[in-house]
Motif scaffolding. Structure first.
Motif, mmCIF file in Angstrom:
data_model
loop_
_atom_site.group_PDB
_atom_site.id
_atom_site.type_symbol
_atom_site.label_atom_id
_atom_site.label_comp_id
_atom_site.label_asym_id
_atom_site.label_seq_id
_atom_site.Cartn_x
_atom_site.Cartn_y
_atom_site.Cartn_z
ATOM 1 N N SER A 7 14.271 26.360 -40.943
ATOM 2 C CA SER A 7 13.505 26.508 -42.182
ATOM 3 C C SER A 7 12.440 25.431 -42.307
ATOM 4 O O SER A 7 11.301 25.712 -42.717
ATOM 5 N N ASN A 8 12.761 24.197 -41.965
ATOM 6 C CA ASN A 8 11.786 23.115 -42.115
ATOM 7 C C ASN A 8 10.635 23.235 -41.122
ATOM 8 O O ASN A 8 9.483 22.948 -41.458
ATOM 9 N N LEU A 9 10.938 23.632 -39.893
ATOM 10 C CA LEU A 9 9.867 23.821 -38.921
ATOM 11 C C LEU A 9 8.915 24.928 -39.381
ATOM 12 O O LEU A 9 7.689 24.783 -39.316
ATOM 13 N N ALA A 49 16.198 30.809 -46.990
ATOM 14 C CA ALA A 49 15.132 31.317 -47.856
ATOM 15 C C ALA A 49 14.728 30.266 -48.885
ATOM 16 O O ALA A 49 13.534 30.071 -49.162
ATOM 17 N N GLN A 50 15.701 29.591 -49.441
ATOM 18 C CA GLN A 50 15.428 28.553 -50.432
ATOM 19 C C GLN A 50 14.649 27.402 -49.819
ATOM 20 O O GLN A 50 13.644 26.935 -50.375
ATOM 21 N N VAL A 54 13.251 34.731 -54.483
ATOM 22 C CA VAL A 54 14.364 34.131 -55.193
ATOM 23 C C VAL A 54 15.502 33.853 -54.225
ATOM 24 O O VAL A 54 15.590 34.435 -53.142
ATOM 25 N N THR A 55 16.390 32.961 -54.616
ATOM 26 C CA THR A 55 17.525 32.607 -53.775
ATOM 27 C C THR A 55 18.700 33.501 -54.104
ATOM 28 O O THR A 55 19.167 33.530 -55.247
ATOM 29 N N SER A 114 25.277 31.557 -48.724
ATOM 30 C CA SER A 114 25.182 32.050 -47.350
ATOM 31 C C SER A 114 24.065 31.335 -46.608
ATOM 32 O O SER A 114 23.153 30.770 -47.227
ATOM 33 N N PRO A 115 24.075 31.356 -45.273
ATOM 34 C CA PRO A 115 22.965 30.770 -44.513
ATOM 35 C C PRO A 115 21.629 31.420 -44.844
ATOM 36 O O PRO A 115 20.607 30.735 -44.934
#
Length: 693
Positions: free
Chosen positions: A421-423, A313-314, A439-440, A307-308
């Motif tokens: 997520s990266n930002l 989260a990962q 955890v993922t 899922s997105p």
């Protein structure tokens, strides 16, 4: 290649093997185009720096734009250097003497049993002498029961600090073997995993052999499309890591790897200073003079983020861990690394900042349209030619250097998808805080089919891009103070904004796609066309998971709610694998069955067939309790059906996995709980969990 390797869990094996060496002619073309792209980019950036910087008000936009282009040029050079040589790793000559002893470590926290059981069964069935330990940080009775019933060792610890790194370090203090093979709870290894990786350890200074991560749930959020093996991480695992090997900078990715226990102990164990303990540990190993190798063959398969929410989260966890490594052990200044290793680590860490460039390049044309200021002091037509030629060469070079593992549109789409997520992750470099290990989520993630929430960053970006196009249309009509005409000064940024908006909308649609809603099913279902019987009536399997199956029954149908016996005929066993099940629903002759009770060995045989080990090849390790002080012994493999029940029971709290003698605790003597309806539901449904721990 054995025929039993084609399995339900392997939708395609066309790219799993070690890549064949490239021909001299192809390699010449790839490298020639790469050099041409770098030279053209360098020429363009020189022209931009010396001849096109604007003056006056346009300078505030021209300088940031040039900075973004310079960053892109550096990223191109690092990518070319990394992927210049991706030949398969050379295996060192064999050395006389017995092979190194191995303990297989499976780290788990809260993964459901249908995620964990296939991994345990497959690890037990691997070729070569080894022990299998399950390191359960969740202290779950049902996991202990399942693990010991299959013949593996169950290991828990009194304190649960430092998450996965602490879990592995606790086991490392108990291990008496030369090597440890590490798997996440969802990554199911091939039978030949050890026989393929152990030969590298003929090199006494080799600390690590990493293999690719690959995924069997091809309908995940990360995959190109259902049924296709290509996923968002394919380029990294099949090309970039192979290039890092030749730079001496291939690093541990948390699972599907074998490590030398002595090397880990020498550096103080698995790193606990960051959320990316695998990456950080490898850097410490390299700094201490140990070497790593990358075996570029898919030898295990796991669950990609379905899922997105799981994907984000990962990525946030990985990114925050990378920023922590930058603070603790900056590869540019950390002692003990070679120049090529420094560049390799710098490339890995700098990749997290690419999203800022993506965002900047999306907003520059917006600023042009809103202000009417062009950031380049050159005729737009000349700029289009000077920028267009290097851009086209870059795209061709990237396609060739990616060796087919990164389709252009898919890569550009995930550049946009990764933005939130990266930002957020890179901001943690300046907004201090260790971040929390999460955890993922994999497998069952919700009770209802609800669509994912779109990150606010993407919604705002889409609104800004669309708003700038509307503003430009109003300007062309003379309704704003900004003058826009039909020339290139307007057309170039309009085309740029429209293209970017298309990718942002595509990213939003992917996030909102019902396919990637909360997962309601307990286990991954594999399509299967295998002969079966239901209470003696001939049937045929439609699909199967470790929680149940859909079966097409001939003749008399079973009633909903009825308890039945399902016998599945797998290719490599003379007898059926028989399960107790209950009929949950029917649609004509298709019955949906749910397995009931603790059928560990039957489920292990089924998972072995699903993942290619073969039910007849499935075996368990007979466990003999050993004192910690005793010399290390490698367990022998025997058929699961002949495992000594007394030995299995004795292994539940073996002294071999207890660091020091201690008086009995309540946990040592408490019985396995009664099979209450709640526990029955949990065990029978065998739901998915967070295998990314």
């Amino acid at each position: 290649m054995s025929t039993d390797r084609a399995a339900l869990g392997r939708p395609s094996r066309t790219r799993d093997a070690v890549p064949a060496p490239e021909s001299a002619a192809r390699l010449l073309v790839v490298r020639a185009v790469a050099v041409a792209a770098v030279v053209a980019t360098a020429g363009y950036l020189t022209w931009r720096l010396l001849a096109t910087l604007p003056e006056g008000p346009a300078l505030w936009l021209g300088v940031p734009f040039l900075g973004l282009e310079l960053y892109g040029g550096i990223a191109l050079v690092l990518f070319v250097m990394t992927t210049w040589d991706v030949r398969p790793a050379a295996v060192p000559p064999a050395r006389p003497g017995p092979p190194p002893s191995v303990t297989v470590l499976i780290a788990t926290y809260d993964e459901h049993l249908d995620v964990l059981l296939p991994t345990v069964a497959a690890c037990l069935a691997m070729e070569g002498e080894h022990e299998t330990w399950v390191l359960d940080d969740g202290d779950r009775l049902e996991v202990e029961e399942m693990v010991t019933a299959l013949g593996a060792r169950y290991v828990s610890r009194p304190e649960h600090d430092h998450a996965k790194a602490g879990n592995l370090n606790h086991a490392l203090a108990l291990v008496r073997t030369d090597l440890v093979a590490v798997f996440d709870a969802d990554h199911v290894p091939d039978p030949e995993f050890l026989t393929r990786t152990l030969p590298y350890f003929a090199d006494d200074r080799l600390a690590l052999v990493q293999t690719p991560q690959h995924f069997y749930n091809t309908s995940s959020f990360e995959h190109l499309r259902p049924g296709v093996d290509l996923h968002e991480e394919s380029l990294f695992y099949r090309v970039i890591q192979a290039g890092k090997h030749h730079a001496g900078a291939a690093f541990w990715c948390g699972t599907n790897a074998v490590l030398r226990a002595r090397a880990l102990r020498e550096i103080g164990g698995v790193a606990t200073e960051s959320l990316t303990e695998d990456f950080h540990t490898t850097m410490k190993l390299h700094r201490a003079g140990w070497r790593s190798a990358y075996h570029n063959e898919v030898l295990a398969r796991g669950l990609a983020a379905g899922s997105p929410a799981a994907f984000y989260a990962q990525r946030r966890r990985w990114g925050r861990g990378a920023m922590q490594v930058l603070r603790h052990d900056n590869p540019l200044t950390a002692p003990g690394l070679t120049p090529r290793q420094r560049l390799g680590y710098l490339y890995s860490l700098s990749a997290w900042f690419d999203s800022w460039r993506t965002l900047g390049l999306a907003l520059v044309p917006v600023a042009v349209l809103v202000t009417g200021v062009f950031p380049v002091d050159a005729p737009p037509a000349l700029f289009a030619v000077m920028a267009g030629v290097p851009f086209l060469l870059q795209q061709v070079a990237l396609a060739l250097l990616s060796r087919g593992f990164a389709p252009a549109r898919f890569s550009l789409l995930f550049e946009v998808v990764r933005l939130p997520s990266n930002l957020a992750a890179t901001l943690s470099l300046v907004l201090r805080g260790t971040g929390r290990f999460t955890v993922t989520a994999k497998g069952r993630t919700g009770a209802e089919r609800t669509r994912a929430r779109v990150p606010a960053v993407l919604l705002v970006l889409a609104a800004v891009l669309a708003g700038s196009l509307l503003f430009t249309a109003a300007s062309l009509a003379g309704w704003t103070p900004v003058a826009h005409g039909p020339g290139a000064t307007t057309l170039v940024p309009v085309f740029w904004v429209a293209t970017t908006l298309g990718f942002v909308v595509a990213g939003i649609r992917r996030i909102r796609d019902p396919r990637f809603s909360a997962e309601r099913r307990d286990g991954h279902r594999f399509p299967a066309a295998l002969p079966a019987v239901v209470d003696g009536v001939p049937a045929r399997l439609v699909d199967v998971s470790l929680g149940g199956a859909q079966v097409r029954v001939r003749g008399v149908a079973a009633a909903v709610g009825a308890e039945v016996e399902l016998g599945i005929r797998v290719p490599d066993r003379a007898a059926h694998v028989v399960f107790r099940a209950v009929v949950r629903s029917r649609a004509d002759d298709v019955h949906r069955l749910q397995f009931t009770g603790r059928q560990w060995r039957e489920l292990a045989a089924l998972s072995a067939t699903a993942f290619g080990a073969g039910a007849a090849r499935w075996a368990a390790t007979e466990v003999t309790p050993l004192a910690v002080e005793a010399p290390a012994l490698v367990a022998t493999r025997v058929p699961a059906a002949s495992v000594n029940p007394d030995a299995v029971a004795a292994a539940v709290r073996s002294p071999f996995v207890s660091p020091v003698p201690r008086p009995p605790l309540d946990d040592d003597t408490r019985p396995i709980p009664l099979l209450t309806p709640e526990l029955e539901r949990r065990l029978a449904s065998a739901g998915g969990g967070n295998a990314g721990r």
